[in-house]
Design a protein around this motif. Structure first.
Motif, short mmCIF file in Angstrom:
data_model
loop_
_atom_site.label_atom_id
_atom_site.label_comp_id
_atom_site.label_asym_id
_atom_site.label_seq_id
_atom_site.Cartn_x
_atom_site.Cartn_y
_atom_site.Cartn_z
N UNK A 115 0.82 -1.22 0.00
CA UNK A 115 0.00 0.00 0.00
C UNK A 115 0.85 1.27 0.00
N UNK A 116 2.17 1.11 0.01
CA UNK A 116 3.05 2.27 -0.02
C UNK A 116 3.19 2.99 1.31
N UNK A 117 2.89 2.30 2.40
CA UNK A 117 3.02 2.91 3.73
C UNK A 117 4.51 3.02 4.07
N UNK A 118 4.92 4.19 4.48
CA UNK A 118 6.33 4.43 4.83
C UNK A 118 6.76 3.51 5.97
N UNK A 119 8.02 3.11 5.96
CA UNK A 119 8.58 2.23 6.99
C UNK A 119 8.39 2.83 8.38
N UNK A 120 8.54 4.14 8.50
CA UNK A 120 8.38 4.76 9.81
C UNK A 120 6.95 4.59 10.33
#
Length: 139
Positions: A115-120
């Protein structure tokens, strides 16, 4: 008198700000629609995961999806209410192991990445979910 008034205003402002709910993680996950896609992706990943798929047989998958969306929404600081059973109750007697839990987390991470959620943001959600591990595993 002015300094007393200023102190009172600053105190009230600080109290008001501390009661404001931090929904930044909720927004980073894509709000309700994004969390729903993440949960659905995770469940699709689980369906293809021979390590844990057996734990999801003979359950109402739509209800599970809905309760997971509510749960993740609450954990992310969103405007949701969790209406499901407690984690202890819903996992009681399933014999879940740390390996099962880790496999589910891997599937969740894959779904968030897709889903393209940032690692942070992923790490922030996982940090909020991690303390619940003991409520899920059989002891």
């Amino acid at each position: 008198m002015r300094s007393l008034l200023l102190a009172a205003v600053l105190t009230l402002t600080a109290c008001a700000q501390s009661s404001v709910k931090d929904d930044s993680l909720y927004r980073e996950l894509g709000e309700q629609a994004g969390i729903t896609r993440i949960v659905e992706g995770m469940l699709l990943n689980v369906a293809g995961d021979p390590r844990i798929v057996r734990h999801f047989e003979n359950i109402d998958i739509e209800r599970l999806r809905d309760k997971l969306v509510e749960h993740f929404c609450v954990d992310a600081g969103g405007p949701c209410t969790y209406t499901g059973d407690s984690l202890e109750e819903s996992h009681k007697g399933l014999g879940l192991t740390p390996s099962d839990f880790n496999a589910l987390v891997e599937n969740l991470q894959k779904a968030m990445t897709a889903e393209g959620v940032a690692i942070t943001a992923q790490n922030r959600l996982l940090a909020r979910l991690a303390p619940q591990r003991g409520q899920v595993l059989d002891r």
